[in-house]
Design an enzyme around this catalytic site. Sequence first.
Site, short mmCIF file in Angstrom:
data_model
loop_
_atom_site.label_atom_id
_atom_site.label_comp_id
_atom_site.label_asym_id
_atom_site.label_seq_id
_atom_site.Cartn_x
_atom_site.Cartn_y
_atom_site.Cartn_z
N HIS A 265 -10.06 -19.40 29.62
CA HIS A 265 -8.96 -19.81 28.42
C HIS A 265 -7.70 -18.69 28.22
O HIS A 265 -7.14 -19.00 27.13
CB HIS A 265 -9.92 -20.02 27.17
CG HIS A 265 -11.18 -20.56 27.33
ND1 HIS A 265 -11.35 -22.12 27.19
CD2 HIS A 265 -12.35 -20.31 27.78
CE1 HIS A 265 -12.58 -22.26 27.40
NE2 HIS A 265 -13.24 -21.46 27.74
N SER B 263 20.27 -11.21 33.60
CA SER B 263 20.59 -12.30 32.71
C SER B 263 22.03 -12.03 32.61
O SER B 263 22.61 -10.78 32.59
CB SER B 263 19.87 -12.28 31.22
OG SER B 263 20.79 -12.56 30.31
N LYS C 189 17.14 -7.84 30.81
CA LYS C 189 16.47 -8.60 31.62
C LYS C 189 16.41 -8.75 32.83
O LYS C 189 17.19 -8.13 33.61
CB LYS C 189 17.02 -10.16 31.21
CG LYS C 189 16.78 -10.63 29.77
CD LYS C 189 15.32 -10.68 29.43
CE LYS C 189 14.74 -11.93 30.07
NZ LYS C 189 15.26 -13.42 29.37
N GLU D 119 9.18 -18.29 39.33
CA GLU D 119 9.63 -19.58 38.53
C GLU D 119 10.21 -20.75 39.20
O GLU D 119 9.51 -21.91 39.03
CB GLU D 119 10.85 -19.28 37.56
CG GLU D 119 10.47 -18.13 36.59
CD GLU D 119 11.61 -17.73 35.45
OE1 GLU D 119 11.72 -18.24 34.63
OE2 GLU D 119 12.42 -16.89 36.05
#
Length: 463
Positions: free
Chosen positions: A156, A277, A283, A290
């Site tokens: 979980h 970024s 970043k 992704e």
Amino acid sequence: MSKLWGGRFTQPTDKFVEEFTASIGFEQRLAEYDIRGSKAHAEMLGRQGIVSVEEAEQIIAGLDGILQDIEAGKIEFSIELEDIHMNVEARLIERIGAVGGKLHTGRSRNDQVAVDIRLYLRDEIDTILDYLGKLEAALIKQAENNLDVIMPGYTHLQTAQPVLYSHHMLAYREMIARDISRLQDLRVRFNVMPLGAGALAGTTFPIDREWVAEQLGFDGVTRNSLDSVSDRDFAIEFCAFAGILMMHLSRLSEELVLWSSADFSFIELTDAFCTGSSIMPQKKNPDVPELVRGKTGRVYGNLISLLTLMKSLPLAYNKDMQEDKEPLFDTIDTVKGSLKIFADMIAEMKVRGDNMRIAAARGFSTATDVADYCVRKGLPFRQAHEVVGKTVRYCVETGKDIPELTLDEFKQFSDLIAEDIYDYVTLEASVNARKATGGTAREAVERELARLQNCKCGSCTCN
Ligand code: ARG
């Protein structure tokens, strides 16, 4: 350019209809396979005396010349010639004259396309098997190089029990090994030759299918002409394989995205696999995982496209089936790209063992070990569960971790607990207690790594 099938027609094809129905735009990657199939067919026609040996030789030399021209970028494919088969055949006639028109004897585009896709897909499968092997090796290397690293195991996505990072990597190896075996499986099933089915019913010429099959590296011939030209199961099976593989890569991607976040800081992906970024200077985005996660969607879509395409088609060939190529090609390209980049990224991934360890110690990950301890001292498991539940609640209230409790504190919950409890609640003790085959103990993981090293099956799904 005049149509190869123009004889029956009195009016020219509407320009837009021509564009709409043409498949040459996306079929060019089949050229080499179309020519390979045609050469074998031509040679067989000569051997069987269906055309003369000289004619067969002329055709074969002509086809070789066309292939060279294609490779040299000298050939412009034409929409008026609809598909790869007719583009090649028209070139052949242009090149060697009327004798080129004998190539299509005893054959139809329907069995021709079925053989072309199989030849092409077989090559791509071999490349994909190679890439899968590299990814599998990278996962095994990660496991071998980081045997000391303990991380939190989750259920979980809540801290559950500590596990070896190596064990976690080998879980993904299991998935990849199953993917490899699925692909090997379907390769065996589809490696039979449909040529000779003609348009649908077979051919009136005395062809030798078995000989052609052998020349083209097939294990045998298809057994029913109607099925031969209308079967696309192999493309569907391949896309199903690809869907499952992408699901695996997507799960791993998700973990890599989480693990490379500032909050987890479990791993560092090399700069080559990340981007910055345009606005936030701090970043470093995990673009590769992704994107692979994102691309999983189109691969699932391609599987559904093919299933839907084939559903309800009457036997045998239907033009609908021309729509099989783009989903199949896109799946191949996506899978190859994803695997290639993943193998390199996993091989170069840096592990932050210190942070994994800190996280593994949080969340009372050794609570089950205390319960198992009580069971070994004679308490029924349900009661032991209750005892440890109370212990954890006490820890939460007092801000302590399980291994930090004094013996007196432990004894508030059960007087079965003695000094030796401390031998069971460290991360190492918890991990190493799980020694049975398939468990996370270092010795079990090392046994597994040794087994993989000695395994000769090539996909390591043997036991
Ligand atoms: N381009 C066609 C395809 O991909 C080749 C077979 C065409 N056959 C036909 N009868 N029109 O399916």
